[in-house]
Scaffold this active site. Structure first.
Site, PDB file in Angstrom:
ATOM      1  N   GLU A  88       1.166   0.314  -3.934  1.00 22.94           N
ATOM      2  CA  GLU A  88      -0.263   0.608  -3.941  1.00 22.94           C
ATOM      3  C   GLU A  88      -0.611   1.790  -3.028  1.00 22.94           C
ATOM      4  O   GLU A  88      -1.506   2.581  -3.364  1.00 22.94           O
ATOM      5  CB  GLU A  88      -1.062  -0.631  -3.541  1.00 22.94           C
ATOM      6  CG  GLU A  88      -0.889  -1.800  -4.507  1.00 22.94           C
ATOM      7  CD  GLU A  88       0.383  -2.610  -4.241  1.00 22.94           C
ATOM      8  OE1 GLU A  88       0.775  -3.400  -5.122  1.00 22.94           O
ATOM      9  OE2 GLU A  88       0.980  -2.447  -3.147  1.00 22.94           O
TER      10      GLU A  88
ATOM     11  N   TYR B 126      14.234  -5.787   2.130  1.00 29.57           N
ATOM     12  CA  TYR B 126      12.885  -5.953   2.667  1.00 29.57           C
ATOM     13  C   TYR B 126      12.866  -6.879   3.881  1.00 29.57           C
ATOM     14  O   TYR B 126      13.595  -7.866   3.939  1.00 29.57           O
ATOM     15  CB  TYR B 126      11.963  -6.536   1.595  1.00 29.57           C
ATOM     16  CG  TYR B 126      11.795  -5.665   0.373  1.00 29.57           C
ATOM     17  CD1 TYR B 126      10.867  -4.628   0.362  1.00 29.57           C
ATOM     18  CD2 TYR B 126      12.554  -5.881  -0.772  1.00 29.57           C
ATOM     19  CE1 TYR B 126      10.698  -3.826  -0.758  1.00 29.57           C
ATOM     20  CE2 TYR B 126      12.398  -5.078  -1.901  1.00 29.57           C
ATOM     21  CZ  TYR B 126      11.472  -4.057  -1.882  1.00 29.57           C
ATOM     22  OH  TYR B 126      11.310  -3.265  -2.986  1.00 29.57           O
TER      23      TYR B 126
ATOM     24  N   ARG C  71       8.636  -7.835  -9.830  1.00 26.44           N
ATOM     25  CA  ARG C  71       9.600  -8.057  -8.755  1.00 26.44           C
ATOM     26  C   ARG C  71      10.098  -9.503  -8.878  1.00 26.44           C
ATOM     27  O   ARG C  71       9.628 -10.399  -8.166  1.00 26.44           O
ATOM     28  CB  ARG C  71       8.961  -7.842  -7.387  1.00 26.44           C
ATOM     29  CG  ARG C  71       8.440  -6.444  -7.123  1.00 26.44           C
ATOM     30  CD  ARG C  71       9.568  -5.434  -6.968  1.00 26.44           C
ATOM     31  NE  ARG C  71       9.081  -4.159  -6.484  1.00 26.44           N
ATOM     32  CZ  ARG C  71       8.606  -3.179  -7.243  1.00 26.44           C
ATOM     33  NH1 ARG C  71       8.539  -3.369  -8.563  1.00 26.44           N
ATOM     34  NH2 ARG C  71       8.201  -2.034  -6.729  1.00 26.44           N
TER      35      ARG C  71
ATOM     36  N   GLU D 172      12.072   9.454 -22.064  1.00 25.09           N
ATOM     37  CA  GLU D 172      11.485   9.751 -23.374  1.00 25.09           C
ATOM     38  C   GLU D 172       9.968   9.913 -23.325  1.00 25.09           C
ATOM     39  O   GLU D 172       9.346  10.317 -24.304  1.00 25.09           O
ATOM     40  CB  GLU D 172      11.839   8.661 -24.382  1.00 25.09           C
ATOM     41  CG  GLU D 172      13.280   8.696 -24.869  1.00 25.09           C
ATOM     42  CD  GLU D 172      14.249   8.249 -23.782  1.00 25.09           C
ATOM     43  OE1 GLU D 172      13.974   7.241 -23.113  1.00 25.09           O
ATOM     44  OE2 GLU D 172      15.268   8.935 -23.590  1.00 25.09           O
TER      45      GLU D 172
ATOM     46  N   GLY E  29       9.173   5.147  -7.282  1.00 26.59           N
ATOM     47  CA  GLY E  29       7.895   5.839  -7.218  1.00 26.59           C
ATOM     48  C   GLY E  29       7.506   6.529  -8.502  1.00 26.59           C
ATOM     49  O   GLY E  29       6.368   6.995  -8.637  1.00 26.59           O
TER      50      GLY E  29
ATOM     51  N   GLY F  49       7.149   5.171 -11.571  1.00 23.93           N
ATOM     52  CA  GLY F  49       6.153   4.374 -12.283  1.00 23.93           C
ATOM     53  C   GLY F  49       4.782   4.450 -11.640  1.00 23.93           C
ATOM     54  O   GLY F  49       3.760   4.523 -12.334  1.00 23.93           O
ATOM     55  N   ASP F  50       4.751   4.447 -10.305  1.00 26.24           N
ATOM     56  CA  ASP F  50       3.475   4.591  -9.608  1.00 26.24           C
ATOM     57  C   ASP F  50       2.896   5.979  -9.859  1.00 26.24           C
ATOM     58  O   ASP F  50       1.686   6.134 -10.005  1.00 26.24           O
ATOM     59  CB  ASP F  50       3.665   4.371  -8.103  1.00 26.24           C
ATOM     60  CG  ASP F  50       4.180   2.979  -7.773  1.00 26.24           C
ATOM     61  OD1 ASP F  50       3.846   2.029  -8.505  1.00 26.24           O
ATOM     62  OD2 ASP F  50       4.927   2.845  -6.783  1.00 26.24           O
TER      63      ASP F  50
END
Length: 320
Positions: A38, A106, A170, A232, A258, A260-261
């Site tokens: 985010e 994480y 996730r 593609e 990053g 996709g964001d």
């Protein structure tokens, strides 16, 4: 007073990126960066000149202060961010790879952001923005953050604001695949624009066919579905039409995290700024391509002039 552009919410973490390839256990030196789906999008929106806000909770610690100062420098409104003296700011370790996806570990359990709950939603702050962009990560963290996600989405829809939803699956954060699919689809179908990757679409709808993925959500009230197809490009579908927008050729992929964001930043910003759906998807493809050519999660996200220059040099088209 006119509305601000776009707000998002979620967990930000300090990210330590290995300075050389290899297993994380063997790395001695790391570089510090900022991570979180985010905040990636908030940074992307702000760099394109949109008024962007980010809502969260940060520990009252050095990591939290670093994140606050970083986002202020990026011109992001953080007046919806609270401090927590009892819970820490999360962090992560990320490997450096020459190809493929990096290894990420994480350290976010019991973090400050994971304590956000439905009662923390400030509807007055959120509805000062005309659009909410959200992902499927906060609903996966804790019962409380899931309540926050539902309350934030509900407040925006009640006020007549638009909402985009990126599943950002996730699986390791969920108790079961069934729960993940159920909750993510429930939230997605309450949004206006849904942005799954094709692999995510298969998990969520049972089909790898982009049109079938789109029809699953359109039949449940969503107005736009954009399915990310990797190199593609992307397929989009609305009640009024569909199309496939070709991707941009990338000579060398540095880091896929990053991308996709970045696509979400391009698509959402384009629609908010009055582009056609195909033009907005093209912008999403462009920022996704720029993202994979840099090491940090959002280091490659462009300013508006940088984006325009890139598009001028890498024109792509739409196939109906």
């Amino acid at each position: 007073m006119s509305l601000k552009d776009v707000v998002t919410f979620g967990e930000a973490m300090v990210m330590f990126v290995a300075e050389k390839p290899g297993a994380l256990k063997d790395i001695d030196k790391f570089s510090r960066r900022l991570a979180g789906a985010e905040v990636n999008t908030a940074v992307g929106f702000a760099r394109l000149g949109l008024s962007a806000g980010w809502v969260s909770r940060l520990g009252d610690d050095a990591f939290g202060e670093y994140i606050r100062e970083y986002l202020v420098r990026e011109n992001i409104d953080i007046s919806g961010v609270t401090r927590d003296s009892r819970h820490p700011t999360g962090f992560q370790l990320k490997s450096k790879v020459l190809e493929g996806d990096p290894q990420v570990q994480y350290f976010r359990k019991n973090s400050a952001a994971s304590t956000l709950s439905g009662t923390d939603v400030d509807a007055g702050y959120l509805t000062d923005f005309r659009h909410l962009h959200m992902t499927g990560i906060p609903p996966a963290l804790t019962k409380e953050t899931r309540e926050f996600a539902y309350a934030a989405l509900g407040a925006m829809k009640a006020a007549g604001r638009s909402v985009s939803f990126d599943p950002n699956l996730r699986p390791s954060l969920w108790s079961s695949r069934e729960e993940m699919v159920s909750v993510i689809n429930d939230l997605a179908c309450r949004a206006d624009w849904v942005l799954p990757g094709v692999e995510e679409g298969e998990i969520l709808t049972g089909s790898r066919n982009p049109r079938e993925i789109a029809e699953f959500y359109l039949s449940r009230g969503v107005s736009l579905v954009a399915v990310k197809l990797g190199p593609e490009g992307a397929y989009f579908c609305t009640p009024g039409g569909e199309g496939t927008v070709q991707g941009f050729k990338v000579e060398r992929i540095v880091d896929t995290v990053g991308a996709g964001d970045g696509f979400a930043v391009g698509l959402v910003s384009g629609l908010l700024q009055g582009l056609t759906v195909s033009q907005a998807v093209q912008r999403g493809n462009a920022i996704g391509a720029l993202a994979v050519q840099s090491e940090g999660d959002h280091d490659g996200y462009p300013t508006r002039p940088e984006l325009e220059t890139y598009l001028q040099h890498h024109l792509t088209g739409v196939e109906s």
